[in-house]
Design an enzyme around this catalytic site. Structure first.
Site, mmCIF file in Angstrom:
data_model
loop_
_atom_site.group_PDB
_atom_site.id
_atom_site.type_symbol
_atom_site.label_atom_id
_atom_site.label_comp_id
_atom_site.label_asym_id
_atom_site.label_seq_id
_atom_site.Cartn_x
_atom_site.Cartn_y
_atom_site.Cartn_z
ATOM 1 N N CYS A 12 0.844 -1.198 0.000
ATOM 2 C CA CYS A 12 0.000 0.000 0.000
ATOM 3 C C CYS A 12 0.875 1.243 0.000
ATOM 4 O O CYS A 12 2.108 1.170 0.122
ATOM 5 C CB CYS A 12 -0.904 -0.001 1.241
ATOM 6 N N HIS A 72 3.742 1.262 11.875
ATOM 7 C CA HIS A 72 2.718 0.966 12.885
ATOM 8 C C HIS A 72 2.585 2.069 13.923
ATOM 9 O O HIS A 72 1.602 2.107 14.662
ATOM 10 C CB HIS A 72 3.050 -0.357 13.585
ATOM 11 N N CYS A 94 2.273 5.230 9.159
ATOM 12 C CA CYS A 94 1.314 5.292 8.059
ATOM 13 C C CYS A 94 0.290 6.403 8.316
ATOM 14 O O CYS A 94 -0.194 6.547 9.444
ATOM 15 C CB CYS A 94 0.601 3.950 7.947
ATOM 16 N N GLU A 124 0.791 -1.590 16.387
ATOM 17 C CA GLU A 124 -0.104 -0.469 16.086
ATOM 18 C C GLU A 124 -1.102 -0.249 17.214
ATOM 19 O O GLU A 124 -1.352 0.880 17.640
ATOM 20 C CB GLU A 124 -0.870 -0.726 14.781
ATOM 21 N N ASN A 223 -2.556 -7.740 7.996
ATOM 22 C CA ASN A 223 -3.442 -7.513 6.850
ATOM 23 C C ASN A 223 -3.398 -8.681 5.873
ATOM 24 O O ASN A 223 -4.419 -9.011 5.256
ATOM 25 C CB ASN A 223 -3.115 -6.181 6.165
#
Length: 264
Positions: A12, A72, A94, A124, A223
């Site tokens: 991503c 994270h 992110c 995270e 993910n």
């Protein structure tokens, strides 16, 4: 045999950005330390290690005057501890995680007890709890919340950014049924990453058409595991890190193979 890739797959925006930053800093400095793995991808970490990227697990292990914070993110308390040692921070958190952090912070400042739908052991989520200023818990089961004594009157709910949207929605619904009582207030904020949503939707669209799905990514990537979990609900699915892990027996009798890849 037909082999088709999902329309949305692979790293991503946040992960690509983090890797680019770490590679540039490592080459400029001849190496750099990162607090935790910058991404949960073994092959990428091995490549980064070759240019001097060293992973440390705790602030007390820091030997350099510069430290990279991973995608994270970290808690504000940990960040303050690092800065107190006069260490320069290079933050690759992110943007979607940063948005979740700000949400947790606003909830805490507004007097809400924060519920984070996610894995309590994930870096995270640990950071998000810090942004909630210690007034929150992480849970994947609404019973953990309903069992709080006393049950906070004001509850704020958000999600780890890589969770499955439908499961977060179901969690929120059950929370309303079990913890929403007289004079209580419940504030729910959708903090799931947009890129993750697109990848999950594209993977499911393909999984519904094929005989077999191969999900490529790190075995310890949240993910990626969620992608495999989703696809496995509709077709035979295998999570792999490299092509060498593919067993010929998996492909026997399969005429339509789907491929997707995790965001990290």
């Amino acid at each position: 045999m037909i082999i088709e890739k999902a329309d949305e797959l692979g790293f991503c925006f946040g992960v690509k950005r983090a890797i680019d930053i770490v590679e540039r800093i490592a080459r400029e400095r001849g190496g750099v330390e990162t607090l935790g793995a910058v991404v949960h991808n073994r092959q990428v970490l091995q490549r980064l290690a070759k240019i001097g990227v060293k992973i440390i697990k705790d602030v007390d292990e820091i030997q350099d005057d510069t430290l990279v914070i991973s995608t994270h993110g970290v808690s504000p308390q940990l960040e303050e501890k690092i800065r107190a040692r006069h260490i320069k921070i290079i933050d690759t958190t992110c943007p979607f995680v940063r948005r979740a952090q700000r949400t947790a912070q606003r909830l805490a400042e507004s007097g809400f007890f924060t519920i984070i739908y996610g894995d309590a052991n994930h870096p995270e989520v640990k950071g998000l709890l810090g942004w909630a200023n210690g007034r929150g818990i992480a849970a994947l089961d609404e019973k953990c919340v309903a069992g709080l004594e006393p049950l906070p009157r004001r509850l704020g709910v958000l999600s780890q950014t890589t969770q499955i949207p439908a499961r977060f929605a179901e969690f929120a619904k059950k929370l309303i049924d079990s913890a929403f009582t007289k004079d209580s207030e419940l504030r729910i904020t959708d903090t799931i990453c947009h890129d993750i949503r697109k990848r999950q939707a594209a993977a499911m669209n393909l999984a519904n058409k094929v005989d077999l799905m191969l999900v490529i990514g790190g075995q310890n990537s949240a993910n990626t595991k969620h992608l495999a979990e989703l696809c496995s609900t509709v077709t035979k699915t295998y999570l792999i890190e490299t092509a060498g892990e593919i067993q010929p027996s998996w492909l026997q009798g399969q005429s339509y193979i789907g491929i997707t890849a995790g965001a990290s």
